[in-house]
Design a protein around this motif. Structure first.
Motif, PDB file in Angstrom:
ATOM      1  N   GLU A 343      35.289 -12.781   7.273  1.00  0.00           N
ATOM      2  CA  GLU A 343      35.314 -12.134   8.580  1.00  0.00           C
ATOM      3  C   GLU A 343      33.907 -11.893   9.108  1.00  0.00           C
ATOM      4  O   GLU A 343      33.624 -12.128  10.283  1.00  0.00           O
ATOM      5  N   PHE A 346      32.152 -15.199  10.248  1.00  0.00           N
ATOM      6  CA  PHE A 346      32.911 -16.076  11.136  1.00  0.00           C
ATOM      7  C   PHE A 346      32.145 -16.472  12.393  1.00  0.00           C
ATOM      8  O   PHE A 346      32.147 -17.646  12.793  1.00  0.00           O
ATOM      9  N   TYR A 357      37.027 -17.884   2.876  1.00  0.00           N
ATOM     10  CA  TYR A 357      38.481 -17.783   3.069  1.00  0.00           C
ATOM     11  C   TYR A 357      39.217 -18.557   1.968  1.00  0.00           C
ATOM     12  O   TYR A 357      40.160 -18.036   1.352  1.00  0.00           O
ATOM     13  N   MET A 393      40.401 -16.415  13.005  1.00  0.00           N
ATOM     14  CA  MET A 393      40.387 -15.079  12.426  1.00  0.00           C
ATOM     15  C   MET A 393      41.791 -14.685  11.960  1.00  0.00           C
ATOM     16  O   MET A 393      41.949 -13.961  10.967  1.00  0.00           O
ATOM     17  N   ILE A 396      42.329 -15.601   8.391  1.00  0.00           N
ATOM     18  CA  ILE A 396      41.699 -14.678   7.446  1.00  0.00           C
ATOM     19  C   ILE A 396      42.583 -13.459   7.223  1.00  0.00           C
ATOM     20  O   ILE A 396      42.881 -13.077   6.082  1.00  0.00           O
ATOM     21  N   PHE A 397      43.036 -12.852   8.326  1.00  0.00           N
ATOM     22  CA  PHE A 397      43.817 -11.629   8.198  1.00  0.00           C
ATOM     23  C   PHE A 397      45.163 -11.885   7.526  1.00  0.00           C
ATOM     24  O   PHE A 397      45.634 -11.042   6.740  1.00  0.00           O
ATOM     25  N   ASP A 413      43.280  -2.826   7.701  1.00  0.00           N
ATOM     26  CA  ASP A 413      43.213  -4.146   8.334  1.00  0.00           C
ATOM     27  C   ASP A 413      44.265  -4.295   9.423  1.00  0.00           C
ATOM     28  O   ASP A 413      43.995  -4.839  10.500  1.00  0.00           O
TER      29      ASP A 413
END
Length: 470
Positions: A343, A346, A357, A393, A396-397, A413
Protein backbone atom coordinates in the motif's frame (compact mmCIF):
# COMPACT_ATOMS: atom_id res chain seq x y z
CA UNK A 1 5.20 -25.32 19.35
CA UNK A 2 7.72 -24.32 21.94
CA UNK A 3 8.60 -24.35 25.64
CA UNK A 4 5.43 -26.03 26.92
CA UNK A 5 7.09 -27.58 29.99
CA UNK A 6 8.38 -24.19 31.00
CA UNK A 7 4.98 -22.66 30.38
CA UNK A 8 3.35 -24.81 33.04
CA UNK A 9 5.66 -23.15 35.53
CA UNK A 10 5.47 -19.66 34.12
CA UNK A 11 1.66 -19.75 33.98
CA UNK A 12 1.70 -19.69 37.77
CA UNK A 13 3.62 -16.44 37.50
CA UNK A 14 0.96 -15.04 35.19
CA UNK A 15 -1.73 -15.86 37.73
CA UNK A 16 0.31 -14.42 40.56
CA UNK A 17 1.05 -11.12 38.89
CA UNK A 18 -2.00 -10.67 36.66
CA UNK A 19 -3.57 -7.30 37.37
CA UNK A 20 -0.69 -6.62 39.75
CA UNK A 21 -1.43 -2.94 39.58
CA UNK A 22 -4.96 -1.56 39.60
CA UNK A 23 -6.15 0.53 36.70
CA UNK A 24 -7.53 3.95 37.47
CA UNK A 25 -11.02 2.45 37.51
CA UNK A 26 -10.20 -0.16 40.18
CA UNK A 27 -9.59 1.83 43.35
CA UNK A 28 -10.13 -0.81 46.04
CA UNK A 29 -7.01 -2.72 47.10
CA UNK A 30 -7.20 -6.49 47.10
CA UNK A 31 -5.06 -7.90 49.93
CA UNK A 32 -4.73 -11.18 48.04
CA UNK A 33 -2.95 -9.51 45.11
CA UNK A 34 0.70 -8.47 45.37
CA UNK A 35 1.13 -4.71 45.12
CA UNK A 36 4.69 -4.72 43.84
CA UNK A 37 5.45 -6.97 40.89
CA UNK A 38 9.00 -7.62 39.65
CA UNK A 39 9.93 -6.95 36.05
CA UNK A 40 9.90 -10.62 35.11
CA UNK A 41 6.36 -11.12 36.39
CA UNK A 42 5.17 -7.98 34.64
CA UNK A 43 6.80 -9.14 31.40
CA UNK A 44 5.04 -12.49 31.59
CA UNK A 45 1.68 -10.88 32.22
CA UNK A 46 1.82 -8.09 29.62
CA UNK A 47 3.06 -10.27 26.77
CA UNK A 48 0.46 -12.95 27.45
CA UNK A 49 -2.42 -10.56 28.07
CA UNK A 50 -1.58 -8.43 25.01
CA UNK A 51 -2.13 -11.50 22.85
CA UNK A 52 -5.43 -12.10 24.62
CA UNK A 53 -6.39 -8.46 24.02
CA UNK A 54 -5.77 -9.03 20.32
CA UNK A 55 -8.11 -12.02 20.46
CA UNK A 56 -10.68 -10.13 22.54
CA UNK A 57 -10.95 -7.35 19.99
CA UNK A 58 -11.00 -9.84 17.13
CA UNK A 59 -13.85 -11.72 18.79
CA UNK A 60 -16.26 -8.88 17.92
CA UNK A 61 -14.55 -7.02 15.06
CA UNK A 62 -14.63 -10.29 13.06
CA UNK A 63 -18.40 -9.79 12.77
CA UNK A 64 -18.00 -6.19 11.57
CA UNK A 65 -15.68 -7.27 8.74
CA UNK A 66 -17.79 -10.35 7.99
CA UNK A 67 -15.39 -13.14 8.82
CA UNK A 68 -17.99 -14.41 11.28
CA UNK A 69 -21.78 -14.25 11.48
CA UNK A 70 -24.12 -15.07 14.30
CA UNK A 71 -26.14 -18.28 14.17
CA UNK A 72 -29.06 -16.31 15.61
CA UNK A 73 -31.08 -13.78 13.57
CA UNK A 74 -30.71 -10.13 14.50
CA UNK A 75 -27.72 -10.73 16.79
CA UNK A 76 -26.53 -7.43 18.26
CA UNK A 77 -22.93 -7.85 17.11
CA UNK A 78 -24.02 -8.84 13.60
CA UNK A 79 -26.38 -5.87 13.35
CA UNK A 80 -23.83 -3.40 14.78
CA UNK A 81 -25.86 -2.33 17.80
CA UNK A 82 -24.35 -0.05 20.48
CA UNK A 83 -23.05 -2.74 22.84
CA UNK A 84 -21.32 -2.31 26.19
CA UNK A 85 -17.62 -3.20 25.95
CA UNK A 86 -16.72 -2.46 29.59
CA UNK A 87 -14.79 -5.73 29.90
CA UNK A 88 -12.74 -4.92 26.79
CA UNK A 89 -11.98 -1.48 28.27
CA UNK A 90 -10.87 -2.99 31.60
CA UNK A 91 -8.65 -5.57 29.90
CA UNK A 92 -6.89 -2.93 27.80
CA UNK A 93 -6.39 -0.61 30.75
CA UNK A 94 -5.22 -3.35 33.08
CA UNK A 95 -2.42 -4.19 30.64
CA UNK A 96 -1.53 -0.52 30.10
CA UNK A 97 -1.45 0.02 33.87
CA UNK A 98 1.02 -2.84 34.28
CA UNK A 99 3.04 -1.42 31.39
CA UNK A 100 3.09 2.01 33.04
CA UNK A 101 4.50 0.41 36.20
CA UNK A 102 6.92 -1.68 34.15
CA UNK A 103 8.30 1.40 32.40
CA UNK A 104 8.92 3.08 35.75
CA UNK A 105 10.58 0.04 37.28
CA UNK A 106 12.77 -0.51 34.22
CA UNK A 107 13.89 3.12 34.24
CA UNK A 108 14.70 2.97 37.96
CA UNK A 109 16.73 -0.22 37.64
CA UNK A 110 18.48 0.61 34.35
CA UNK A 111 16.88 -2.35 32.59
CA UNK A 112 16.91 -0.84 29.13
CA UNK A 113 15.81 -4.09 27.49
CA UNK A 114 12.68 -4.37 29.65
CA UNK A 115 12.07 -0.66 29.13
CA UNK A 116 12.22 -1.03 25.35
CA UNK A 117 9.81 -3.95 25.34
CA UNK A 118 7.40 -2.15 27.69
CA UNK A 119 7.36 0.93 25.47
CA UNK A 120 6.63 -1.15 22.36
CA UNK A 121 3.85 -3.02 24.15
CA UNK A 122 2.40 0.25 25.46
CA UNK A 123 2.23 1.54 21.88
CA UNK A 124 0.44 -1.65 20.83
CA UNK A 125 -2.21 -1.55 23.55
CA UNK A 126 -2.83 2.20 23.49
CA UNK A 127 -3.20 2.18 19.69
CA UNK A 128 -5.65 -0.73 19.89
CA UNK A 129 -7.64 1.27 22.44
CA UNK A 130 -7.67 4.41 20.30
CA UNK A 131 -8.56 2.43 17.17
CA UNK A 132 -11.87 1.27 18.66
CA UNK A 133 -12.81 4.12 21.04
CA UNK A 134 -11.09 7.27 19.72
CA UNK A 135 -10.30 9.81 22.48
CA UNK A 136 -9.48 7.98 25.73
CA UNK A 137 -7.86 8.79 29.11
CA UNK A 138 -4.11 8.40 29.12
CA UNK A 139 -2.21 11.40 30.53
CA UNK A 140 -4.17 11.17 33.82
CA UNK A 141 -4.98 7.50 33.58
CA UNK A 142 -2.28 5.84 35.67
CA UNK A 143 -1.22 8.15 38.53
CA UNK A 144 -4.30 7.44 40.70
CA UNK A 145 -4.72 11.15 41.38
CA UNK A 146 -8.28 11.31 40.06
CA UNK A 147 -11.21 9.02 39.40
CA UNK A 148 -12.31 11.26 36.53
CA UNK A 149 -9.30 11.55 34.22
CA UNK A 150 -9.51 13.77 31.17
CA UNK A 151 -9.86 12.28 27.72
CA UNK A 152 -6.85 12.83 25.47
CA UNK A 153 -7.18 13.55 21.76
CA UNK A 154 -6.91 10.43 19.60
CA UNK A 155 -4.49 12.05 17.13
CA UNK A 156 -2.21 13.18 19.96
CA UNK A 157 -2.27 9.69 21.46
CA UNK A 158 -1.24 8.19 18.14
CA UNK A 159 1.77 10.45 18.01
CA UNK A 160 2.62 9.36 21.56
CA UNK A 161 2.36 5.74 20.48
CA UNK A 162 4.81 6.38 17.65
CA UNK A 163 7.15 8.11 20.11
CA UNK A 164 6.93 5.08 22.38
CA UNK A 165 7.95 2.90 19.46
CA UNK A 166 10.95 5.08 18.59
CA UNK A 167 12.04 5.17 22.23
CA UNK A 168 11.48 1.45 22.66
CA UNK A 169 13.51 0.53 19.60
CA UNK A 170 16.32 2.80 20.80
CA UNK A 171 16.27 1.41 24.34
CA UNK A 172 16.59 -2.13 23.04
CA UNK A 173 20.07 -1.17 21.86
CA UNK A 174 21.15 -0.09 25.37
CA UNK A 175 23.19 -1.94 27.98
CA UNK A 176 21.37 -3.84 30.72
CA UNK A 177 22.47 -6.09 33.54
CA UNK A 178 19.16 -7.92 33.23
CA UNK A 179 18.38 -10.72 30.79
CA UNK A 180 14.96 -11.31 29.29
CA UNK A 181 14.31 -14.97 28.62
CA UNK A 182 11.25 -17.17 28.89
CA UNK A 183 9.31 -14.63 30.93
CA UNK A 184 8.69 -13.10 27.48
CA UNK A 185 5.86 -15.08 25.86
CA UNK A 186 6.26 -13.45 22.45
CA UNK A 187 9.95 -13.55 21.48
CA UNK A 188 11.64 -15.29 24.45
CA UNK A 189 13.94 -12.34 24.97
CA UNK A 190 15.14 -12.00 21.36
CA UNK A 191 15.75 -8.24 21.26
CA UNK A 192 16.39 -8.17 17.51
CA UNK A 193 12.91 -9.55 16.95
CA UNK A 194 11.48 -7.02 19.39
CA UNK A 195 13.13 -4.20 17.43
CA UNK A 196 11.74 -5.63 14.19
CA UNK A 197 8.29 -5.81 15.78
CA UNK A 198 8.61 -2.19 16.90
CA UNK A 199 9.29 -1.18 13.31
CA UNK A 200 6.45 -3.33 12.01
CA UNK A 201 4.08 -1.58 14.44
CA UNK A 202 5.40 1.80 13.30
CA UNK A 203 4.49 0.87 9.74
CA UNK A 204 1.02 -0.28 10.87
CA UNK A 205 0.25 2.94 12.75
CA UNK A 206 1.66 5.18 10.03
CA UNK A 207 -0.30 3.51 7.23
CA UNK A 208 -3.47 4.23 9.20
CA UNK A 209 -2.68 7.92 8.82
CA UNK A 210 -2.61 7.91 5.04
CA UNK A 211 -4.46 11.02 3.95
CA UNK A 212 -3.33 12.97 7.02
CA UNK A 213 -0.74 15.73 6.94
CA UNK A 214 1.56 13.58 9.09
CA UNK A 215 1.63 10.70 6.62
CA UNK A 216 4.83 9.85 4.78
CA UNK A 217 4.94 6.80 2.53
CA UNK A 218 8.72 6.85 2.68
CA UNK A 219 8.69 6.69 6.48
CA UNK A 220 6.39 3.68 6.29
CA UNK A 221 8.75 1.96 3.86
CA UNK A 222 11.75 2.79 6.04
CA UNK A 223 10.03 1.13 8.99
CA UNK A 224 9.22 -1.90 6.84
CA UNK A 225 12.86 -2.22 5.82
CA UNK A 226 13.78 -2.54 9.51
CA UNK A 227 10.86 -4.81 10.35
CA UNK A 228 10.14 -8.50 9.91
CA UNK A 229 12.08 -10.52 7.35
CA UNK A 230 10.00 -13.73 7.32
CA UNK A 231 7.22 -15.63 9.08
CA UNK A 232 9.84 -16.65 11.64
CA UNK A 233 9.62 -13.10 13.03
CA UNK A 234 5.85 -13.11 13.60
CA UNK A 235 4.75 -11.62 16.92
CA UNK A 236 2.60 -14.36 18.42
CA UNK A 237 1.85 -16.19 21.64
CA UNK A 238 1.63 -19.97 21.60
CA UNK A 239 -0.78 -21.72 23.90
CA UNK A 240 -0.51 -24.95 25.82
CA UNK A 241 -2.48 -27.81 27.24
CA UNK A 242 -3.82 -26.20 30.42
CA UNK A 243 -4.79 -22.91 28.80
CA UNK A 244 -5.26 -23.31 25.09
CA UNK A 245 -5.92 -20.99 22.18
CA UNK A 246 -9.20 -19.07 22.73
CA UNK A 247 -10.30 -19.59 19.10
CA UNK A 248 -10.00 -23.34 19.75
CA UNK A 249 -12.33 -22.84 22.70
CA UNK A 250 -14.84 -21.12 20.39
CA UNK A 251 -14.72 -24.12 18.05
CA UNK A 252 -15.07 -26.60 20.91
CA UNK A 253 -17.96 -24.64 22.46
CA UNK A 254 -19.75 -24.58 19.13
CA UNK A 255 -19.35 -28.33 18.76
CA UNK A 256 -20.96 -28.60 22.21
CA UNK A 257 -23.93 -26.51 21.01
CA UNK A 258 -22.79 -23.22 22.61
CA UNK A 259 -23.08 -21.62 19.21
CA UNK A 260 -20.28 -19.37 18.01
CA UNK A 261 -17.65 -19.15 15.31
CA UNK A 262 -20.11 -19.44 12.42
CA UNK A 263 -18.59 -18.20 9.18
CA UNK A 264 -20.02 -15.26 7.27
CA UNK A 265 -21.48 -15.92 3.84
CA UNK A 266 -19.37 -13.03 2.55
CA UNK A 267 -16.12 -14.70 3.60
CA UNK A 268 -17.07 -18.06 2.13
CA UNK A 269 -18.13 -16.52 -1.18
CA UNK A 270 -14.94 -14.45 -1.39
CA UNK A 271 -12.85 -17.62 -1.28
CA UNK A 272 -15.00 -20.32 -2.90
CA UNK A 273 -14.98 -18.89 -6.41
CA UNK A 274 -18.28 -17.01 -6.15
CA UNK A 275 -17.15 -13.40 -5.70
CA UNK A 276 -13.74 -13.88 -7.34
CA UNK A 277 -12.73 -16.04 -10.26
CA UNK A 278 -10.24 -18.24 -8.44
CA UNK A 279 -11.09 -20.70 -5.68
CA UNK A 280 -8.74 -20.07 -2.77
CA UNK A 281 -6.97 -23.18 -1.40
CA UNK A 282 -6.71 -21.53 2.02
CA UNK A 283 -10.44 -21.90 2.63
CA UNK A 284 -10.26 -25.53 3.73
CA UNK A 285 -7.39 -24.73 6.09
CA UNK A 286 -9.23 -21.87 7.80
CA UNK A 287 -12.83 -23.05 8.29
CA UNK A 288 -14.90 -26.21 8.35
CA UNK A 289 -17.43 -27.62 5.92
CA UNK A 290 -21.05 -28.60 6.45
CA UNK A 291 -21.98 -32.19 7.19
CA UNK A 292 -22.35 -32.56 3.41
CA UNK A 293 -18.73 -31.51 2.86
CA UNK A 294 -19.58 -28.10 1.43
CA UNK A 295 -18.64 -24.57 2.38
CA UNK A 296 -21.82 -22.68 3.25
CA UNK A 297 -21.75 -19.37 5.08
CA UNK A 298 -24.31 -17.61 7.24
CA UNK A 299 -25.66 -14.22 6.18
CA UNK A 300 -24.87 -11.53 8.75
CA UNK A 301 -27.99 -10.50 10.63
CA UNK A 302 -30.06 -13.38 9.27
CA UNK A 303 -28.80 -16.30 11.32
CA UNK A 304 -29.33 -19.93 10.38
CA UNK A 305 -32.44 -19.17 8.39
CA UNK A 306 -33.91 -22.32 6.85
CA UNK A 307 -31.03 -24.49 8.07
CA UNK A 308 -31.61 -24.73 11.81
CA UNK A 309 -29.62 -27.89 12.37
CA UNK A 310 -25.99 -27.66 13.38
CA UNK A 311 -23.79 -28.98 10.61
CA UNK A 312 -25.70 -27.18 7.86
CA UNK A 313 -23.38 -24.17 7.94
CA UNK A 314 -19.59 -23.70 7.98
CA UNK A 315 -18.00 -22.84 11.32
CA UNK A 316 -14.63 -22.62 12.95
CA UNK A 317 -13.59 -26.18 13.74
CA UNK A 318 -10.88 -27.46 16.04
CA UNK A 319 -7.41 -28.50 14.85
CA UNK A 320 -6.90 -26.03 12.01
CA UNK A 321 -4.19 -23.37 11.94
CA UNK A 322 -6.21 -20.77 13.83
CA UNK A 323 -8.09 -23.17 16.09
CA UNK A 324 -5.78 -25.89 17.36
CA UNK A 325 -5.48 -25.91 21.14
CA UNK A 326 -1.83 -24.97 20.92
CA UNK A 327 -2.10 -22.60 17.95
CA UNK A 328 -0.68 -19.12 18.39
CA UNK A 329 -2.69 -15.95 18.65
CA UNK A 330 -1.13 -13.69 16.04
CA UNK A 331 -0.34 -10.10 17.11
CA UNK A 332 1.61 -8.96 14.04
CA UNK A 333 2.76 -10.95 11.01
CA UNK A 334 5.16 -10.74 8.11
CA UNK A 335 2.19 -11.11 5.74
CA UNK A 336 0.53 -8.01 7.21
CA UNK A 337 3.79 -6.10 6.87
CA UNK A 338 4.10 -7.03 3.19
CA UNK A 339 0.61 -5.70 2.47
CA UNK A 340 1.48 -2.48 4.35
CA UNK A 341 4.54 -2.21 2.11
CA UNK A 342 2.39 -2.79 -0.98
CA UNK A 343 0.00 0.00 0.00
CA UNK A 344 2.76 2.45 0.91
CA UNK A 345 4.75 1.84 -2.28
CA UNK A 346 1.76 1.81 -4.64
CA UNK A 347 1.89 5.43 -5.81
CA UNK A 348 5.65 5.91 -6.18
CA UNK A 349 6.96 2.41 -6.94
CA UNK A 350 4.24 0.15 -8.32
CA UNK A 351 6.70 -2.62 -9.16
CA UNK A 352 7.73 -2.81 -5.51
CA UNK A 353 4.09 -2.67 -4.43
CA UNK A 354 3.15 -5.54 -6.74
CA UNK A 355 5.98 -7.74 -5.53
CA UNK A 356 5.09 -7.00 -1.90
CA UNK A 357 1.47 -7.94 -2.66
CA UNK A 358 2.59 -11.31 -4.13
CA UNK A 359 4.94 -11.85 -1.19
CA UNK A 360 2.10 -11.12 1.25
CA UNK A 361 -0.09 -13.81 -0.30
CA UNK A 362 2.83 -16.24 -0.40
CA UNK A 363 3.84 -15.70 3.22
CA UNK A 364 0.28 -16.21 4.44
CA UNK A 365 -0.07 -19.39 2.40
CA UNK A 366 3.25 -20.66 3.71
CA UNK A 367 2.12 -19.91 7.27
CA UNK A 368 -1.00 -22.03 6.68
CA UNK A 369 1.12 -24.71 4.95
CA UNK A 370 -0.86 -24.64 1.72
CA UNK A 371 0.46 -27.46 -0.54
CA UNK A 372 2.99 -26.08 -3.01
CA UNK A 373 1.07 -27.14 -6.11
CA UNK A 374 -2.12 -25.43 -4.87
CA UNK A 375 -0.17 -22.32 -3.95
CA UNK A 376 1.45 -22.17 -7.37
CA UNK A 377 -1.89 -22.64 -9.13
CA UNK A 378 -3.49 -19.83 -7.14
CA UNK A 379 -0.61 -17.43 -7.73
CA UNK A 380 -0.50 -18.28 -11.43
CA UNK A 381 -4.14 -17.38 -12.00
CA UNK A 382 -4.50 -14.04 -13.82
CA UNK A 383 -7.16 -12.89 -11.37
CA UNK A 384 -4.49 -13.03 -8.64
CA UNK A 385 -1.29 -12.34 -10.57
CA UNK A 386 -2.84 -9.75 -12.84
CA UNK A 387 0.44 -7.99 -13.59
CA UNK A 388 1.78 -4.66 -12.46
CA UNK A 389 -0.23 -2.62 -14.97
CA UNK A 390 -3.62 -4.03 -13.92
CA UNK A 391 -2.80 -4.26 -10.21
CA UNK A 392 -5.05 -2.09 -8.01
CA UNK A 393 -5.37 -0.97 -4.41
CA UNK A 394 -8.50 -3.12 -4.21
CA UNK A 395 -6.33 -6.18 -4.83
CA UNK A 396 -4.14 -5.29 -1.86
CA UNK A 397 -7.05 -4.77 0.51
CA UNK A 398 -8.80 -7.97 -0.58
CA UNK A 399 -5.78 -10.19 -0.04
CA UNK A 400 -4.87 -8.45 3.20
CA UNK A 401 -8.42 -9.07 4.44
CA UNK A 402 -7.94 -12.80 3.83
CA UNK A 403 -4.50 -12.83 5.47
CA UNK A 404 -5.75 -11.00 8.59
CA UNK A 405 -8.48 -13.56 9.30
CA UNK A 406 -9.90 -13.05 12.83
CA UNK A 407 -7.46 -10.19 13.57
CA UNK A 408 -8.80 -6.79 14.80
CA UNK A 409 -6.48 -4.89 12.45
CA UNK A 410 -8.84 -5.97 9.68
CA UNK A 411 -11.53 -3.61 11.07
CA UNK A 412 -9.09 -0.71 10.82
CA UNK A 413 -8.50 -1.61 7.17
CA UNK A 414 -12.21 -2.03 6.48
CA UNK A 415 -12.93 1.48 7.75
CA UNK A 416 -10.02 2.98 5.84
CA UNK A 417 -11.23 1.15 2.72
CA UNK A 418 -14.81 2.24 3.46
CA UNK A 419 -15.89 -1.41 3.57
CA UNK A 420 -15.54 -1.55 -0.23
CA UNK A 421 -14.73 -5.26 -0.45
CA UNK A 422 -16.39 -7.02 -3.33
CA UNK A 423 -19.63 -8.61 -2.20
CA UNK A 424 -19.60 -7.06 1.28
CA UNK A 425 -23.07 -5.74 2.03
CA UNK A 426 -24.83 -4.16 4.98
CA UNK A 427 -26.09 -6.90 7.33
CA UNK A 428 -29.77 -7.64 7.58
CA UNK A 429 -31.67 -6.04 10.47
CA UNK A 430 -29.01 -3.34 10.76
CA UNK A 431 -29.14 -1.02 13.77
CA UNK A 432 -31.47 1.74 12.45
CA UNK A 433 -29.36 4.47 14.05
CA UNK A 434 -26.64 3.70 11.50
CA UNK A 435 -28.85 4.97 8.68
CA UNK A 436 -27.85 2.15 6.36
CA UNK A 437 -24.11 2.66 6.95
CA UNK A 438 -21.39 0.48 8.46
CA UNK A 439 -20.24 1.05 12.04
CA UNK A 440 -17.17 3.34 12.47
CA UNK A 441 -16.38 3.06 16.20
CA UNK A 442 -17.58 1.63 19.53
CA UNK A 443 -19.67 3.50 22.07
CA UNK A 444 -17.96 4.30 25.36
CA UNK A 445 -18.57 1.58 27.97
CA UNK A 446 -21.18 1.83 30.69
CA UNK A 447 -18.45 1.66 33.32
CA UNK A 448 -17.05 4.94 32.02
CA UNK A 449 -20.44 6.58 31.67
CA UNK A 450 -21.18 5.91 35.33
CA UNK A 451 -17.74 6.87 36.69
CA UNK A 452 -16.46 9.54 34.34
CA UNK A 453 -19.47 10.66 32.33
CA UNK A 454 -18.64 14.37 32.52
CA UNK A 455 -15.45 13.82 30.52
CA UNK A 456 -16.73 11.42 27.88
CA UNK A 457 -16.93 12.95 24.39
CA UNK A 458 -20.35 12.91 22.78
CA UNK A 459 -20.10 10.52 19.83
CA UNK A 460 -22.25 8.18 17.80
CA UNK A 461 -21.34 4.89 16.13
CA UNK A 462 -20.96 6.83 12.86
CA UNK A 463 -18.38 9.31 14.19
CA UNK A 464 -14.94 8.47 12.86
CA UNK A 465 -11.58 7.94 14.54
CA UNK A 466 -9.22 10.71 13.38
CA UNK A 467 -7.47 8.51 10.80
CA UNK A 468 -10.76 7.28 9.29
CA UNK A 469 -10.97 10.05 6.69
CA UNK A 470 -13.91 10.38 4.33
Amino acid sequence: MKRFNYKYIVWAVVVMFASSCDSYLDVNENPNNPQDAPLSGLMTNVTYQSALNTYRLGSFTSYYVQYLASANPGSSTDTMDPLDYSTTWFNLYNVMTDLYVMVGKAEESGASNYLGVAQIMMALNMSMTVDIFGDVPFSEGFEFQTLTPVYDDDMVLYQQALEYLDQGIQNLQGESIYTIAEDDFIFEGDLDKWAAFGNMLKARLMIHQKGQAEYSAQEVLSAVENGFTSNEDNAQVFFFEQDFNPWAQVAIDNDNLLLGGWISEQFVQALDGTSYAMEDPRLSLMIGTTDEGEFVGTANGVGRGNAPEQGARSTLIEDQFYTSKQSPVLIGTYAEQKFIEAEAAFEADKARAYQAYIDGITSHMEMLEVPSDEMEAYLADPSVSMGEAAFTMEDIFKEKWVALFLHPESWNDARRFDYAYKGMTIPANLNPDLNGQFIRRLRYPDSEVSRNGQNIPEVTLLDRIFWDVE
